[in-house]
Design an enzyme around this catalytic site. Structure first.
Site, PDB file in Angstrom:
ATOM      1  N   SER A 168       0.824  -1.205   0.000  1.00 32.42           N
ATOM      2  CA  SER A 168       0.000   0.000   0.000  1.00 32.42           C
ATOM      3  C   SER A 168       0.866   1.266   0.000  1.00 32.42           C
ATOM      4  O   SER A 168       1.552   1.536  -0.976  1.00 32.42           O
ATOM      5  CB  SER A 168      -0.957  -0.032   1.202  1.00 32.42           C
ATOM      6  OG  SER A 168      -2.133   0.690   0.913  1.00 32.42           O
TER       7      SER A 168
ATOM      8  N   LYS B  29     -21.634  15.834  11.148  1.00 34.55           N
ATOM      9  CA  LYS B  29     -20.430  16.267  11.845  1.00 34.55           C
ATOM     10  C   LYS B  29     -19.869  15.172  12.755  1.00 34.55           C
ATOM     11  O   LYS B  29     -18.648  15.067  12.942  1.00 34.55           O
ATOM     12  CB  LYS B  29     -20.728  17.525  12.666  1.00 34.55           C
ATOM     13  CG  LYS B  29     -19.504  18.166  13.300  1.00 34.55           C
ATOM     14  CD  LYS B  29     -18.497  18.588  12.245  1.00 34.55           C
ATOM     15  CE  LYS B  29     -17.288  19.263  12.868  1.00 34.55           C
ATOM     16  NZ  LYS B  29     -16.269  19.596  11.860  1.00 34.55           N
TER      17      LYS B  29
END
Length: 326
Positions: free
Chosen positions: A138, A190
């Site tokens: 990765s 949020k």
């Protein structure tokens, strides 16, 4: 000599011994640091004769010391960037050998390191080679794409081209033990990703869009680095981990070799120059000692749960090979 004078003499003697011992210790420390890595300016310790500088990226590519420590990483992001800068400014430096042993890391940090290596190449015209050790997955593969040549050990695991946002849902556990989070927010999304809240479909789409954007960037980096088309990369960029042999067959690396063979080949190509590996910025091994002492301290249930959350997801996009894949 009375009792008061005797006590005064003893105290004076103790102070004298302490001062002398402190002086000896500080002198020893000074000499040790002087002969080791200069912590304030690493450039001063770089060779004056022509050399290839080794940049070691071992462990999780992360900026946070606490995260790196928790993930068992010895990687220091700031010092690595500074070392590349110092080698860039070193007139004796002839190239960089990137030594990678990493499962990946943060999207931001991986890209910052990649861009720093690209900057080094563009501003100096010097080559960068990569050697993949135990793993270069990765983000560990991502940073390797700044290299002119990519080598790996025959037992290297690499690839894992992809992005992940990992979250841990502890809502049921919180409900069972009577913990309830209270969130005062400016919008319905949020607090998304909080451990005691389920994700809505809209929130999943929001996070997926972040993953998709970072994924496209990763694919483009690989396509450029390996001189492949985006479509060719996407055929194999599904997060799978590859052996060195598989990576070679898919054109993700250039050659399988040992570290010594790569160092010798790089040195020969640049005119038999020295391959220089900077010392770690821990001349007394104190980080290992403190880490061991910390591991002996009993942890509370709250600390164990907190570490579990960190290990399984914090909502940050990662170019990372998940431990469960090994």
């Amino acid at each position: 000599m009375n009792k008061k004078q005797l006590i005064g003499l003893i105290v004076a003697g103790v102070v004298f011994v302490f001062v002398c011992s402190s002086s000896i210790l500080m002198n020893t420390v000074s000499k040790k640091l002087g002969s080791s890595l200069n912590l304030s300016n690493i450039e001063n310790s770089l060779p004056l004769s022509p050399y290839i500088g080794v940049i070691s990226v071992e462990g999780t590519i992360a900026d946070s010391d606490s995260t790196a420590s928790f993930m068992g990483s010895g990687y220091n992001h700031k010092e690595t960037l500074e070392l590349i800068e110092d080698m860039k400014n070193s007139s004796s430096n002839k190239g960089i050998l990137l030594y990678v042993d990493s499962p990946g890391g943060g999207v931001y940090e991986s890209d910052e390191l990649y861009l720093k290596l690209k900057e080094y190449k563009e501003e100096t015209g010097r080559p960068v080679w990569t050697y993949m050790s135990n793993q270069a997955c990765s983000g560990g593969y991502y940073i390797s794409m700044a290299s002119d040549k990519v080598y790996s050990n025959r037992n290297t695991w690499t690839g894992s081209i992809g992005v992940i946002i990992s979250l841990t849902n502890l809502k049921e556990l919180y409900d069972n033990i009577g913990i309830k989070g209270i969130y005062i927010t400016s919008g319905k999304n949020k607090a998304m990703g909080a451990a005691d809240l389920d994700l809505t479909d809209e929130q999943r789409d929001i996070l997926q869009s972040l993953v998709d954007e970072a994924y496209e960037q990763f694919v483009e980096i690989v396509a450029e680095g390996r001189k492949m088309t985006v479509d060719e990369v996407k055929k194999i960029a599904d997060g799978r981990i590859l052996s060195a042999k598989q990576a070679l067959e898919l054109n993700l690396i250039d050659e399988i070799a040992t570290y010594e063979e790569v160092k010798e080949a790089f040195s020969t190509e640049l005119g038999d120059v020295e391959v220089y590996t900077p010392e770690k910025n821990d001349p007394f091994g104190l980080s290992s000692l403190f880490g061991y002492i910390s591991s002996l301290r009993p942890r509370s249930d709250a600390e164990i749960i907190s570490e579990l959350i960190k290990a399984n997801g914090n909502g940050v996009p990662m170019y990372y090979a998940m431990p469960g894949q090994y």
